[in-house]
Design a protein around this motif. Structure first.
Motif, mmCIF file in Angstrom:
data_model
loop_
_atom_site.group_PDB
_atom_site.id
_atom_site.type_symbol
_atom_site.label_atom_id
_atom_site.label_comp_id
_atom_site.label_asym_id
_atom_site.label_seq_id
_atom_site.Cartn_x
_atom_site.Cartn_y
_atom_site.Cartn_z
ATOM 1 N N UNK A 150 -26.633 48.435 -0.534
ATOM 2 C CA UNK A 150 -25.864 49.643 -0.761
ATOM 3 C C UNK A 150 -24.370 49.467 -0.603
ATOM 4 N N UNK A 151 -23.944 48.248 -0.241
ATOM 5 C CA UNK A 151 -22.506 48.003 -0.124
ATOM 6 C C UNK A 151 -22.082 46.937 -1.122
ATOM 7 N N UNK A 152 -20.823 46.949 -1.495
ATOM 8 C CA UNK A 152 -20.279 45.961 -2.416
ATOM 9 C C UNK A 152 -19.244 45.121 -1.685
ATOM 10 N N UNK A 153 -19.453 43.807 -1.634
ATOM 11 C CA UNK A 153 -18.465 42.959 -0.956
ATOM 12 C C UNK A 153 -17.166 42.890 -1.754
ATOM 13 N N UNK A 154 -16.070 42.659 -1.048
ATOM 14 C CA UNK A 154 -14.801 42.442 -1.744
ATOM 15 C C UNK A 154 -14.083 41.234 -1.148
ATOM 16 N N UNK A 155 -13.102 40.764 -1.872
ATOM 17 C CA UNK A 155 -12.370 39.557 -1.469
ATOM 18 C C UNK A 155 -11.516 39.846 -0.236
ATOM 19 N N UNK A 156 -11.593 38.970 0.782
ATOM 20 C CA UNK A 156 -10.794 39.187 1.987
ATOM 21 C C UNK A 156 -9.295 39.021 1.742
ATOM 22 N N UNK A 157 -8.923 38.385 0.660
ATOM 23 C CA UNK A 157 -7.497 38.189 0.386
ATOM 24 C C UNK A 157 -6.915 39.294 -0.481
ATOM 25 N N UNK A 158 -7.534 39.526 -1.648
ATOM 26 C CA UNK A 158 -6.928 40.469 -2.599
ATOM 27 C C UNK A 158 -7.763 41.725 -2.770
ATOM 28 N N UNK A 159 -8.934 41.788 -2.090
ATOM 29 C CA UNK A 159 -9.803 42.957 -2.097
ATOM 30 C C UNK A 159 -10.349 43.287 -3.478
ATOM 31 N N UNK A 160 -10.356 42.310 -4.371
ATOM 32 C CA UNK A 160 -11.015 42.487 -5.648
ATOM 33 C C UNK A 160 -12.529 42.490 -5.457
ATOM 34 N N UNK A 161 -13.230 43.251 -6.269
ATOM 35 C CA UNK A 161 -14.691 43.202 -6.264
ATOM 36 C C UNK A 161 -15.224 42.422 -7.457
ATOM 37 N N UNK A 162 -14.335 41.714 -8.149
ATOM 38 C CA UNK A 162 -14.728 40.873 -9.272
ATOM 39 C C UNK A 162 -15.105 39.501 -8.726
#
Ligand SMILES: [Zn+2]
Length: 74
Positions: free
Chosen positions: A22-34
């Motif tokens: 139910x959660x989507x991880x994001x990049x710790x540096x730029x917070x992109x979810x791509x």
């Protein structure tokens, strides 16, 4: 709880993260979810516990001749 390794498609950062349903991880540096999911570290670690067949060795003994070389010393 599974741990996944991701590569960020936006900045190239590679990182591991716990992923709850139910959660989507994001990049710790730029917070992109791509992100590109690479592998499950949890699944890789869990596959190493099989009993060692006589013919192939244990695969994890640390013998200097290589993984599984202990089979030749029996
Ligand atoms: Zn990023």
């Amino acid at each position: 709880m599974p741990i996944y390794e991701y590569g960020c498609n936006a900045c190239g950062r590679e990182f591991e993260t716990l992923v709850r349903s139910g959660t989507t991880p994001d990049c710790p540096d730029c917070h992109s979810t791509d992100l590109a999911k690479k592998l499950s570290v949890f699944a890789t670690a869990a596959s190493g516990g099989d009993p060692a067949p006589m013919a192939t060795g244990c695969g994890s003994c640390g013998h200097p001749d290589g993984p599984g070389a202990c089979a030749f010393n029996r």
